[in-house]
Design a protein around this motif. Structure first.
Motif, mmCIF file in Angstrom:
data_model
loop_
_atom_site.group_PDB
_atom_site.id
_atom_site.type_symbol
_atom_site.label_atom_id
_atom_site.label_comp_id
_atom_site.label_asym_id
_atom_site.label_seq_id
_atom_site.Cartn_x
_atom_site.Cartn_y
_atom_site.Cartn_z
ATOM 1 N N ASP A 1 0.817 -1.220 0.000
ATOM 2 C CA ASP A 1 0.000 0.000 0.000
ATOM 3 C C ASP A 1 0.852 1.271 0.000
ATOM 4 O O ASP A 1 0.441 2.300 -0.525
ATOM 5 C CB ASP A 1 -0.931 0.025 1.220
ATOM 6 C CG ASP A 1 -2.026 -1.030 1.142
ATOM 7 O OD1 ASP A 1 -2.297 -1.520 0.028
ATOM 8 O OD2 ASP A 1 -2.598 -1.363 2.195
ATOM 9 N N TRP A 2 2.015 1.229 0.602
ATOM 10 C CA TRP A 2 2.883 2.397 0.713
ATOM 11 C C TRP A 2 3.845 2.538 -0.459
ATOM 12 O O TRP A 2 4.677 3.452 -0.465
ATOM 13 C CB TRP A 2 3.670 2.336 2.019
ATOM 14 C CG TRP A 2 2.841 2.778 3.173
ATOM 15 C CD1 TRP A 2 1.995 2.015 3.936
ATOM 16 C CD2 TRP A 2 2.757 4.099 3.681
ATOM 17 N NE1 TRP A 2 1.398 2.779 4.885
ATOM 18 C CE2 TRP A 2 1.852 4.070 4.764
ATOM 19 C CE3 TRP A 2 3.347 5.309 3.344
ATOM 20 C CZ2 TRP A 2 1.533 5.202 5.498
ATOM 21 C CZ3 TRP A 2 3.039 6.429 4.083
ATOM 22 C CH2 TRP A 2 2.140 6.369 5.147
ATOM 23 N N TYR A 3 3.759 1.666 -1.455
ATOM 24 C CA TYR A 3 4.707 1.683 -2.574
ATOM 25 C C TYR A 3 4.740 3.041 -3.281
ATOM 26 O O TYR A 3 5.783 3.492 -3.715
ATOM 27 C CB TYR A 3 4.359 0.566 -3.563
ATOM 28 C CG TYR A 3 5.326 0.455 -4.712
ATOM 29 C CD1 TYR A 3 6.560 -0.151 -4.530
ATOM 30 C CD2 TYR A 3 5.011 0.960 -5.967
ATOM 31 C CE1 TYR A 3 7.462 -0.259 -5.583
ATOM 32 C CE2 TYR A 3 5.900 0.855 -7.020
ATOM 33 C CZ TYR A 3 7.126 0.248 -6.823
ATOM 34 O OH TYR A 3 8.017 0.142 -7.858
ATOM 35 N N ARG A 4 3.602 3.688 -3.419
ATOM 36 C CA ARG A 4 3.546 5.013 -4.049
ATOM 37 C C ARG A 4 3.451 6.144 -3.018
ATOM 38 O O ARG A 4 3.982 7.220 -3.211
ATOM 39 C CB ARG A 4 2.380 5.097 -5.027
ATOM 40 C CG ARG A 4 2.667 4.344 -6.309
ATOM 41 C CD ARG A 4 1.522 4.421 -7.302
ATOM 42 N NE ARG A 4 1.773 3.630 -8.488
ATOM 43 C CZ ARG A 4 1.852 2.322 -8.561
ATOM 44 N NH1 ARG A 4 1.720 1.603 -7.459
ATOM 45 N NH2 ARG A 4 2.075 1.697 -9.688
ATOM 46 N N THR A 5 2.777 5.880 -1.905
ATOM 47 C CA THR A 5 2.588 6.901 -0.883
ATOM 48 C C THR A 5 3.909 7.296 -0.222
ATOM 49 O O THR A 5 4.178 8.485 -0.031
ATOM 50 C CB THR A 5 1.595 6.415 0.192
ATOM 51 O OG1 THR A 5 0.384 6.014 -0.460
ATOM 52 C CG2 THR A 5 1.298 7.495 1.204
ATOM 53 N N GLY A 6 4.732 6.311 0.131
ATOM 54 C CA GLY A 6 6.018 6.594 0.776
ATOM 55 C C GLY A 6 6.894 7.514 -0.065
ATOM 56 O O GLY A 6 7.366 8.547 0.431
ATOM 57 N N PRO A 7 7.138 7.178 -1.334
ATOM 58 C CA PRO A 7 7.950 8.079 -2.167
ATOM 59 C C PRO A 7 7.319 9.456 -2.362
ATOM 60 O O PRO A 7 8.047 10.456 -2.432
ATOM 61 C CB PRO A 7 8.049 7.325 -3.498
ATOM 62 C CG PRO A 7 7.917 5.890 -3.114
ATOM 63 C CD PRO A 7 6.925 5.885 -1.972
ATOM 64 N N ASP A 8 5.999 9.526 -2.453
ATOM 65 C CA ASP A 8 5.351 10.841 -2.585
ATOM 66 C C ASP A 8 5.627 11.716 -1.363
ATOM 67 O O ASP A 8 5.936 12.905 -1.493
ATOM 68 C CB ASP A 8 3.837 10.690 -2.781
ATOM 69 C CG ASP A 8 3.462 10.178 -4.168
ATOM 70 O OD1 ASP A 8 4.321 10.228 -5.081
ATOM 71 O OD2 ASP A 8 2.313 9.724 -4.336
#
Length: 186
Positions: A43-50
């Motif tokens: 779930d954090w694959y895109r949220t973390g980098p953002d």
């Protein structure tokens, strides 16, 4: 506490920026370290980098303000108990910390914009790519980012240990000055 630095004390702005940058640097490092282990289906694959990119851009703005503040509001003089070697080491370490922060931020920006895309900062504003698409740039920038961030956190850790040494062993006001609690009333 005064807003501006004096000859013998740091002001509230310098102290606040110092601790904000410290928290941001270690927070970004921790988030980055954690992110590299994420799988595509996490779930954090895109949220973390953002979040990482957004905070990194905001940190860049804070660091640019910090440089301007330093130009118009010089730091207090060294404590009389500090030797010439300690003063030179502190100046060298601060210069290297600043350089590593900027290298880490620029390389992170280049990783994120190597495909020509912009960086969205919490959906508040966009930072465009200034390079366009450059094949392989993300790999080179990635290596620079990796090593500069490791060097940064190691040096920042040593910086913190030096402050603790001054506090516990030398029993001087080095750490207290950056906490705004020094014993001198200047």
């Amino acid at each position: 506490m005064q807003v501006r630095n004096s000859d013998g004390r740091f002001g509230a702005v310098s102290i606040g920026i110092h601790w904000l940058v410290a928290v941001a640097v270690f927070g970004l490092f921790g988030l980055g370290y954690w992110m590299v282990g994420l799988s595509y289906y996490d779930d954090w694959y895109r949220t973390g980098p953002d979040i990482h990119r957004s905070v990194g851009i905001l940190l860049l703005l804070v660091m640019l303000f910090r440089l301007l503040w330093w130009l118009v509001n010089p730091v207090p003089r060294p404590l009389p108990s500090h030797s010439r070697v300690e003063v030179l080491a502190a100046h060298g370490a601060h210069f290297l910390l600043y350089a590593l922060i900027f290298v880490a931020m620029v390389s992170g920006y280049l990783i994120s914009t190597a495909d020509g895309s912009s960086i969205s900062v919490f959906n508040w504003f966009e930072v465009p790519s200034v390079t366009g698409q450059i094949k392989g740039m993300e790999d080179t920038a990635g290596l620079v980012h990796y090593w500069s961030t490791w060097a940064l956190v190691v040096l920042a850790g040593l910086h913190g240990l030096a402050a603790i040494k001054h506090h516990l062993i030398d029993r001087d006001d080095t750490l207290r000055r950056m906490l705004g609690t020094d014993r001198r009333q200047q």
